[in-house]
Design a protein around this motif. Structure first.
Motif, PDB file in Angstrom:
ATOM      1  N   ILE A 444      45.021  15.534  43.904  1.00  0.00           N
ATOM      2  CA  ILE A 444      44.818  16.159  45.212  1.00  0.00           C
ATOM      3  C   ILE A 444      43.973  15.289  46.133  1.00  0.00           C
ATOM      4  N   ILE A 445      42.764  14.955  45.725  1.00  0.00           N
ATOM      5  CA  ILE A 445      41.910  14.143  46.600  1.00  0.00           C
ATOM      6  C   ILE A 445      42.527  12.767  46.848  1.00  0.00           C
ATOM      7  N   PRO A 446      43.051  12.066  45.832  1.00  0.00           N
ATOM      8  CA  PRO A 446      43.689  10.778  46.124  1.00  0.00           C
ATOM      9  C   PRO A 446      44.805  10.874  47.160  1.00  0.00           C
ATOM     10  N   ASN A 447      45.631  11.918  47.103  1.00  0.00           N
ATOM     11  CA  ASN A 447      46.686  12.057  48.113  1.00  0.00           C
ATOM     12  C   ASN A 447      46.111  12.331  49.494  1.00  0.00           C
ATOM     13  N   LEU A 448      45.055  13.100  49.565  1.00  0.00           N
ATOM     14  CA  LEU A 448      44.426  13.357  50.866  1.00  0.00           C
ATOM     15  C   LEU A 448      43.757  12.092  51.409  1.00  0.00           C
ATOM     16  N   PHE A 504      37.041  19.624  48.678  1.00  0.00           N
ATOM     17  CA  PHE A 504      37.471  18.534  49.554  1.00  0.00           C
ATOM     18  C   PHE A 504      38.522  19.023  50.538  1.00  0.00           C
ATOM     19  N   PHE A 505      39.513  19.729  50.029  1.00  0.00           N
ATOM     20  CA  PHE A 505      40.587  20.203  50.907  1.00  0.00           C
ATOM     21  C   PHE A 505      40.021  21.121  51.986  1.00  0.00           C
ATOM     22  N   TYR A 506      39.188  22.059  51.583  1.00  0.00           N
ATOM     23  CA  TYR A 506      38.684  23.039  52.558  1.00  0.00           C
ATOM     24  C   TYR A 506      37.729  22.405  53.561  1.00  0.00           C
ATOM     25  N   SER A 507      36.877  21.499  53.107  1.00  0.00           N
ATOM     26  CA  SER A 507      35.896  20.895  54.014  1.00  0.00           C
ATOM     27  C   SER A 507      36.552  19.960  55.024  1.00  0.00           C
ATOM     28  N   TYR A 509      40.048  20.000  55.813  1.00  0.00           N
ATOM     29  CA  TYR A 509      41.188  20.601  56.512  1.00  0.00           C
ATOM     30  C   TYR A 509      41.131  22.127  56.398  1.00  0.00           C
ATOM     31  N   PRO A 510      40.072  22.739  56.923  1.00  0.00           N
ATOM     32  CA  PRO A 510      39.911  24.196  56.736  1.00  0.00           C
ATOM     33  C   PRO A 510      41.050  25.022  57.329  1.00  0.00           C
ATOM     34  N   ASP A 511      41.650  24.528  58.404  1.00  0.00           N
ATOM     35  CA  ASP A 511      42.719  25.296  59.050  1.00  0.00           C
ATOM     36  C   ASP A 511      44.088  25.056  58.425  1.00  0.00           C
ATOM     37  N   LYS A 512      44.169  24.104  57.508  1.00  0.00           N
ATOM     38  CA  LYS A 512      45.449  23.784  56.880  1.00  0.00           C
ATOM     39  C   LYS A 512      45.471  24.097  55.391  1.00  0.00           C
ATOM     40  N   ALA A 513      44.404  24.731  54.902  1.00  0.00           N
ATOM     41  CA  ALA A 513      44.289  24.971  53.463  1.00  0.00           C
ATOM     42  C   ALA A 513      45.271  26.040  52.999  1.00  0.00           C
ATOM     43  N   PRO A 514      45.738  25.953  51.762  1.00  0.00           N
ATOM     44  CA  PRO A 514      46.643  26.976  51.220  1.00  0.00           C
ATOM     45  C   PRO A 514      45.970  28.349  51.187  1.00  0.00           C
ATOM     46  N   PRO A 515      46.736  29.420  51.372  1.00  0.00           N
ATOM     47  CA  PRO A 515      46.176  30.774  51.289  1.00  0.00           C
ATOM     48  C   PRO A 515      45.561  31.021  49.914  1.00  0.00           C
ATOM     49  N   GLY A 516      44.442  31.706  49.911  1.00  0.00           N
ATOM     50  CA  GLY A 516      43.810  32.067  48.660  1.00  0.00           C
ATOM     51  C   GLY A 516      42.818  31.054  48.125  1.00  0.00           C
ATOM     52  N   ALA A 568      31.614  24.421  44.580  1.00  0.00           N
ATOM     53  CA  ALA A 568      31.855  25.834  44.876  1.00  0.00           C
ATOM     54  C   ALA A 568      30.858  26.360  45.897  1.00  0.00           C
ATOM     55  N   MET A 569      29.603  26.012  45.741  1.00  0.00           N
ATOM     56  CA  MET A 569      28.567  26.465  46.678  1.00  0.00           C
ATOM     57  C   MET A 569      28.850  25.995  48.098  1.00  0.00           C
ATOM     58  N   SER A 570      29.502  24.862  48.226  1.00  0.00           N
ATOM     59  CA  SER A 570      29.757  24.281  49.544  1.00  0.00           C
ATOM     60  C   SER A 570      30.705  25.117  50.394  1.00  0.00           C
ATOM     61  N   VAL A 571      31.524  25.948  49.753  1.00  0.00           N
ATOM     62  CA  VAL A 571      32.508  26.721  50.522  1.00  0.00           C
ATOM     63  C   VAL A 571      32.314  28.230  50.389  1.00  0.00           C
ATOM     64  N   LEU A 572      31.494  28.675  49.434  1.00  0.00           N
ATOM     65  CA  LEU A 572      31.295  30.112  49.251  1.00  0.00           C
ATOM     66  C   LEU A 572      30.522  30.729  50.407  1.00  0.00           C
TER      67      LEU A 572
END
Length: 778
Positions: A444-448, A504-507, A509-516, A568-572
């Motif tokens: 995931i992170i390497p592709n991003l 990484f994904f959420y931080s 690309y928060p508006d493009k993240a998968p649901p859930g 986890a703490m970074s996005v909770l």
């Protein structure tokens, strides 16, 4: 049990192999007449296929009238007795038969070590129903598996395990108050464990300088919490409870960073293949000795540098470039495709270069190896001060040519490879084992990162990288159950890969993240907290008595776990849940530094290498593929499942051996700790003067004034460096000022061009770890 049935079963005893299979009344008597000697009765049973009508628990209920019946007749069947602790097993018995009443002819007894079941004894032509095995040598283990090599339906009535609880002959007394022996960070959770003390026991923290109590508290659930104690002094402290005392420790703004930063680099320097502390060419090794293909060294080094760049720039320079042509011919094709770095490069940059150079020189095309190169490409703009452009161009060409390649060359893989294919744009649904070789979401992170690099390089289709990462994360959200320990702690020292991918994904690309995504992180956090309610604040493997994966040296999982919790703490959003994770973040660091049932630091050499540590691990591994015994800062071992909840008497049980993978997991935890607690504030003092206040791991020594440069940018694209100095000897903050004079922004004779209404930004950290603050210049 009736006398007739008991006698009939005695008649079935076999004496075919007196060396190791002994049947008779003497051995059978403890099962029937003195069952309290049967350790299996106080154990847990696991079976290959359970039955509602004839459940597994019948095997160890002490009743030979009840039984477990197999029902999966297509695969090998087994029953495992999990003992309550480490045991020296001398003898085992099993009463069994096929459902048609015939004896089971083939049976194997196995123990578990390093992820494998190993045969202890085999019976090939058994003709009796009661088998009692007198082992050639006592077996030290906490579990024994009975493997039935017969696919016909069968019953097991009872299993007996005979031996004694294990006590290491070299066992020495362990402190009754267990702390982080080195020290604690100021303003962070600070806890200790007192395993044998009752709730309400009073403790005192004693200052070595003043020789008097400076803080007091009470024990609750065998834990003392002194997080509120934040002294600003360089003295040592210890904890007293009546006549008991702990090892001394220190408390400082960034104590952990102080005792680990240089050590982390020293380990990576020494563990290099070909040019480190050993010059031998080793198997399972490329850039790092015994690194295999899943050491994640590149991403650990890049993450460390991006999280705290100015500190790593200032660290000691110990690495010199060694041309492979200066060595014998066997080294000539091992590295050298990348042009050398400038000699004034920081050591961490030289290590990053080394990893990339070995990968492209040896054309390593395993999916995890080539994925690592995405970190190099992404970080290159921050490294190019010391690296030639040729480095980027060659690596980028190699990555583009191989990213979607399905196959892997034989020279790039090992026996631990479980990848079904190696196209990094493909969906990855194969889950790795306790070995840690194929962690969930590793692509995931390497592709991003490749998505970012491709956009930066104006490629025609960067979106394909993003979509591959999106599909992968979406699959994890929908298909992975955190309650299954195999997908969390079961990934061993590679577990950090998964939760870091979520963050990484959420931080980014928060508006493009998968649901859930956020719900999945919250669910993971709840499982973690539910498995950590014990005196050590230690996340267990399961809720059923398995503290760590059985048979493994799981050192790297403890060391890498803070990277998971910080992610986890970074996005909770739930502050209560975040607070619980923060306690676990620091408790696992404390665990590695002596707050564990053995009372020992994970490193054998810790007392001479890490400031403040009194007691290192029991032993170290001599030789091995990694040849790490002469490398600094090796994490050698950690408590096994049998040491918990509090069995120090079993001593040096299980496998002990350092591994590059353990240290790189720790590197990543340190990178994520640095980034999470870094904060920067840009503020206006008066009409023409502005201030910057930075909190970052910089102030390591109270007797030295530490400083760091931060970047200030304008909207016009210009930037200057502003020097900040520590606020006070025990402060976590560094401060500095600059002024604006008409259309110029001034600091240390640097001038930044601005215009009316221009937005100025101060930042620290680089790339995905950059922290910033902004305000208008006028």
């Amino acid at each position: 049990m009736s006398t007739t049935l008991w006698y009939r079963r005695i008649q079935n005893l076999s004496f075919t192999n007196l060396n190791h299979v002994i049947f008779g009344l003497v051995l059978f008597y403890p099962i029937v007449m003195n069952s309290q000697n049967n350790l299996a009765l106080d154990s847990r049973i696991e079976v290959s296929s359970d039955s509602k009508d004839y459940p597994a628990k019948n095997i160890i209920d002490g009743n030979e009238e009840t039984y477990w019946e197999s029902y999966d007749h297509k695969n090998q069947q087994w029953a495992t007795v999990v003992l309550s602790g480490a045991t020296e097993i001398r003898r085992a018995s099993i009463l069994m038969e096929k459902t048609n009443g015939e004896p089971i002819t083939k049976l194997q007894i196995q123990t578990f070590l390093n992820g494998k079941w190993n045969a202890v004894d085999s019976i090939l032509n058994n003709q009796k129903k009661l088998v009692s095995i007198d082992l050639r040598e006592d077996i030290l283990t906490d579990r024994l598996r009975f493997l039935i090599n017969d696919k016909a339906p069968f019953k097991i009535y009872e299993i007996g395990i005979f031996g004694q609880k294990y006590t290491d002959s070299s066992f020495t007394e362990v402190k009754k108050i267990l702390v982080n022996q080195s020290g604690y960070n100021l303003d962070m959770p600070k806890r200790f464990t007192a395993p044998n003390l009752a709730d309400g026991s009073k403790y005192k923290i004693i200052s070595l300088d003043e020789e008097k109590p400076v803080f007091e508290g009470e024990i609750f659930n065998n834990i003392g919490d002194f997080s509120a104690f934040n002294p600003k002094t360089g003295t040592e402290f210890w904890i007293e409870i009546d006549t008991l005392s702990s090892y001394p420790f220190r408390i400082a703004p960034y104590w952990l960073e102080r005792v680990t930063y240089q050590n982390m680099l020293d380990f990576m320097i020494g563990a290099r293949h070909y040019v480190g502390s050993s010059k031998d060419i080793r198997s399972l090794s490329w850039a790092w000795r015994d690194g295999d293909f899943f050491n994640f060294a590149m991403q650990s080094l890049v993450s460390l540098y991006l999280s705290n760049p100015e500190v790593f720039k200032k660290m000691d320079k110990k690495v010199e470039y060694i041309p492979n042509k200066s060595l014998s011919e066997q080294y000539h094709d091992k590295w050298g495709k990348l042009d050398p770095y400038l000699e004034n490069a920081p050591d961490i940059v030289k290590l990053i270069h080394w990893d990339a150079d070995v990968k492209v020189t040896q054309k390593l095309d395993h999916e995890i190896q080539k994925a690592e190169l995405a970190y190099f490409l992404y970080a290159f703009p921050y490294l190019k001060e010391w690296l030639p452009q040729q480095n980027f161009d060659l690596v980028y060409r190699y990555v583009k040519d191989n990213w979607e390649k399905d196959s892997v060359s034989i020279t790039s893989t090992t026996k631990y490879d479980r990848s079904p294919e190696h196209n990094l744009l493909s969906l990855k649904t194969t889950i790795g084992s306790n070995k840690g070789e194929l962690p969930i979401g590793f692509s995931i992170i390497p592709n991003l990162l490749m998505y970012e690099v491709a956009q930066r390089e104006n490629e025609t289709d960067p979106e394909r990288y993003f979509q591959a990462a999106y599909r992968q994360l979406d699959w994890i959200i929908k298909n992975v159950d955190w309650k299954d320990p195999l997908v969390t702690k079961g990934q061993r020292m590679s577990e950090h890969i998964t939760m870091r991918a979520f963050t990484f994904f959420y931080s980014q690309y928060p508006d493009k993240a998968p649901p859930g995504l956020l719900e999945k992180v919250r669910d993971w956090s709840k499982v973690v907290v539910s498995r950590s309610k014990n005196m050590w604040d230690f996340r267990t493997y399961t809720n059923d008595g398995d503290w760590v994966p059985a048979g493994w040296n799981e050192t790297g999982n403890v060391l890498g776990f803070p990277a998971c919790t910080i992610s986890a703490m970074s996005v909770l959003k739930d502050e209560n849940l975040k607070n619980k994770l923060e306690i676990l973040t620091w408790s696992h660091i404390d665990n590695a530094f002596g707050r564990n049932p053995t009372g020992r630091h994970f490193s054998y050499d810790a007392p001479r290498e890490i400031e403040g540590v009194e007691l290192g691990w029991y032993s170290y591994h001599k030789g091995g593929i990694g040849q790490l015994e002469n490398v600094r800062f090796v994490f050698d071992g950690s408590p096994k499942t049998n040491h918990y909840p509090n069995h120090p008497e079993i001593g040096n049980l299980g496998w002990t051996e350092g591994w590059v993978q353990f240290n790189t997991a720790f590197n990543l935890s340190m990178a994520y700790l640095s980034n999470y607690y870094t904060d920067i504030n840009l503020y206006q003092i008066n009409k023409s003067t502005f201030g910057i206040k930075l909190k970052a791991p910089v102030n390591f020594y109270e007797d030295k004034i530490d400083s760091v440069e931060v970047t200030v940018n304008s909207n016009m694209g210009h930037s200057i460096k502003v020097l900040l100095a520590e606020e006070s000897p025990y402060s976590k903050f560094l401060i500095g000022t600059f002024s604006i004079d008409k259309n110029n922004l001034n600091s240390q004779d640097n001038i930044l061009k601005t215009k009316a209404g221009d937005l100025i930004t101060a930042s620290y950290g680089l790339g995905f770890f950059r922290k910033s603050d902004s305000l208008n210049a006028y």
